[in-house]
Design a protein around this motif. Structure first.
Motif, PDB file in Angstrom:
ATOM      1  N   ARG A  39       0.875  -1.176   0.000  1.00  0.00           N
ATOM      2  CA  ARG A  39       0.000   0.000   0.000  1.00  0.00           C
ATOM      3  C   ARG A  39       0.906   1.219   0.000  1.00  0.00           C
ATOM      4  O   ARG A  39       2.000   1.183   0.562  1.00  0.00           O
ATOM      5  N   TYR A  40       0.461   2.317  -0.624  1.00  0.00           N
ATOM      6  CA  TYR A  40       1.332   3.473  -0.851  1.00  0.00           C
ATOM      7  C   TYR A  40       0.716   4.762  -0.326  1.00  0.00           C
ATOM      8  O   TYR A  40      -0.473   4.999  -0.463  1.00  0.00           O
ATOM      9  N   ALA A  41       1.587   5.618   0.241  1.00  0.00           N
ATOM     10  CA  ALA A  41       1.171   6.929   0.740  1.00  0.00           C
ATOM     11  C   ALA A  41       1.434   7.983  -0.334  1.00  0.00           C
ATOM     12  O   ALA A  41       2.282   7.801  -1.203  1.00  0.00           O
ATOM     13  N   ASP A  42       0.726   9.109  -0.253  1.00  0.00           N
ATOM     14  CA  ASP A  42       0.946  10.231  -1.173  1.00  0.00           C
ATOM     15  C   ASP A  42       2.399  10.688  -1.172  1.00  0.00           C
ATOM     16  O   ASP A  42       2.910  11.163  -2.169  1.00  0.00           O
ATOM     17  N   SER A  43       3.060  10.548  -0.026  1.00  0.00           N
ATOM     18  CA  SER A  43       4.437  11.010   0.122  1.00  0.00           C
ATOM     19  C   SER A  43       5.460   9.967  -0.340  1.00  0.00           C
ATOM     20  O   SER A  43       6.651  10.117  -0.106  1.00  0.00           O
ATOM     21  N   HIS A  44       4.990   8.890  -0.981  1.00  0.00           N
ATOM     22  CA  HIS A  44       5.815   7.872  -1.653  1.00  0.00           C
ATOM     23  C   HIS A  44       6.430   6.818  -0.746  1.00  0.00           C
ATOM     24  O   HIS A  44       7.309   6.078  -1.172  1.00  0.00           O
ATOM     25  N   GLU A  45       5.955   6.699   0.495  1.00  0.00           N
ATOM     26  CA  GLU A  45       6.367   5.581   1.321  1.00  0.00           C
ATOM     27  C   GLU A  45       5.411   4.418   1.060  1.00  0.00           C
ATOM     28  O   GLU A  45       4.263   4.627   0.698  1.00  0.00           O
ATOM     29  N   TYR A  46       5.902   3.210   1.263  1.00  0.00           N
ATOM     30  CA  TYR A  46       5.014   2.050   1.162  1.00  0.00           C
ATOM     31  C   TYR A  46       4.880   1.368   2.518  1.00  0.00           C
ATOM     32  O   TYR A  46       5.718   1.542   3.406  1.00  0.00           O
ATOM     33  N   ALA A  47       3.807   0.612   2.662  1.00  0.00           N
ATOM     34  CA  ALA A  47       3.566  -0.199   3.850  1.00  0.00           C
ATOM     35  C   ALA A  47       3.168  -1.586   3.367  1.00  0.00           C
ATOM     36  O   ALA A  47       2.321  -1.719   2.485  1.00  0.00           O
ATOM     37  N   HIS A  48       3.805  -2.606   3.927  1.00  0.00           N
ATOM     38  CA  HIS A  48       3.526  -3.984   3.535  1.00  0.00           C
ATOM     39  C   HIS A  48       3.257  -4.805   4.786  1.00  0.00           C
ATOM     40  O   HIS A  48       4.152  -5.002   5.606  1.00  0.00           O
ATOM     41  N   ALA A  49       2.014  -5.255   4.934  1.00  0.00           N
ATOM     42  CA  ALA A  49       1.638  -6.041   6.100  1.00  0.00           C
ATOM     43  C   ALA A  49       2.232  -7.438   6.008  1.00  0.00           C
ATOM     44  O   ALA A  49       2.184  -8.082   4.963  1.00  0.00           O
ATOM     45  N   ASP A  50       2.812  -7.880   7.122  1.00  0.00           N
ATOM     46  CA  ASP A  50       3.372  -9.227   7.226  1.00  0.00           C
ATOM     47  C   ASP A  50       2.960  -9.747   8.595  1.00  0.00           C
ATOM     48  O   ASP A  50       3.622  -9.487   9.598  1.00  0.00           O
ATOM     49  N   GLY A  51       1.822 -10.419   8.636  1.00  0.00           N
ATOM     50  CA  GLY A  51       1.261 -10.843   9.916  1.00  0.00           C
ATOM     51  C   GLY A  51       0.815  -9.621  10.693  1.00  0.00           C
ATOM     52  O   GLY A  51       0.117  -8.757  10.162  1.00  0.00           O
ATOM     53  N   GLU A  52       1.250  -9.517  11.953  1.00  0.00           N
ATOM     54  CA  GLU A  52       0.865  -8.387  12.801  1.00  0.00           C
ATOM     55  C   GLU A  52       1.756  -7.177  12.595  1.00  0.00           C
ATOM     56  O   GLU A  52       1.481  -6.104  13.121  1.00  0.00           O
ATOM     57  N   LEU A  53       2.845  -7.338  11.849  1.00  0.00           N
ATOM     58  CA  LEU A  53       3.803  -6.254  11.658  1.00  0.00           C
ATOM     59  C   LEU A  53       3.690  -5.678  10.253  1.00  0.00           C
ATOM     60  O   LEU A  53       3.131  -6.298   9.352  1.00  0.00           O
ATOM     61  N   VAL A  54       4.233  -4.472  10.074  1.00  0.00           N
ATOM     62  CA  VAL A  54       4.189  -3.787   8.778  1.00  0.00           C
ATOM     63  C   VAL A  54       5.596  -3.302   8.439  1.00  0.00           C
ATOM     64  O   VAL A  54       6.237  -2.607   9.234  1.00  0.00           O
ATOM     65  N   ARG A  55       6.055  -3.683   7.249  1.00  0.00           N
ATOM     66  CA  ARG A  55       7.358  -3.211   6.760  1.00  0.00           C
ATOM     67  C   ARG A  55       7.126  -1.906   6.004  1.00  0.00           C
ATOM     68  O   ARG A  55       6.193  -1.793   5.206  1.00  0.00           O
ATOM     69  N   VAL A  56       7.970  -0.921   6.256  1.00  0.00           N
ATOM     70  CA  VAL A  56       7.846   0.406   5.655  1.00  0.00           C
ATOM     71  C   VAL A  56       9.111   0.694   4.853  1.00  0.00           C
ATOM     72  O   VAL A  56      10.218   0.366   5.275  1.00  0.00           O
ATOM     73  N   GLY A  57       8.926   1.326   3.706  1.00  0.00           N
ATOM     74  CA  GLY A  57      10.068   1.724   2.887  1.00  0.00           C
ATOM     75  C   GLY A  57       9.680   2.835   1.941  1.00  0.00           C
ATOM     76  O   GLY A  57       8.576   3.388   2.024  1.00  0.00           O
TER      77      GLY A  57
END
Length: 129
Positions: free
Chosen positions: A10-28
């Motif tokens: 999933r992507y934010a307007d400011s160009h960061e992404y969020a990727h759910a992996d179980g209960e945690l979310v990886r951000v980049g």
């Protein structure tokens, strides 16, 4: 230039992404944002235990062109940060959606993920810019 935006992110307007992996979310940072920055020379990330609030700055990335703030796509607590990117910022350029991830957070409100753009919406936004 065409970019590959993973469908499960999933992507934010400011160009960061969020990727759910179980209960945690990886951000980049998205491949588009990394491409716009050019040669990355420094990355600043918060410490483990820091609490992020959606939309607020959580660090910065410095390239030979500019210094850009990064913004939290969702709220939560930092449970891990990518020390490899801190030591070798070029990792962010080489594989932004893989080994170049920035943070892993425990979201305080997982429903915020659904409010971010899906890959096709984000790709359309990027193409228009």
């Amino acid at each position: 230039m065409a970019f590959d935006f993973p469908e499960q992110f999933r992507y934010a307007d400011s160009h960061e992404y969020a990727h759910a992996d179980g209960e945690l979310v990886r951000v980049g940072l998205s491949a588009f944002a990394v491409d716009q920055l050019g040669d990355i020379v420094f990355v600043d990330l918060p410490d483990v235990g820091a609490v992020l609030n959606r939309g607020n700055g959580f660090g910065s990335v410095e390239s030979v062109k500019a210094v850009e703030d990064m913004y939290a796509p969702i709220s939560g607590e930092v449970v891990q940060r990518n020390e490899a990117v801190l030591a070798s910022p070029e990792e962010l350029q080489n594989d932004p959606h893989g080994e170049g991830w920035l943070l892993v957070i425990r979201p305080s409100d997982p429903t915020q993920l659904a409010e971010l753009m899906d890959a096709s919406t984000y790709a359309t936004k990027v193409a228009a810019s």
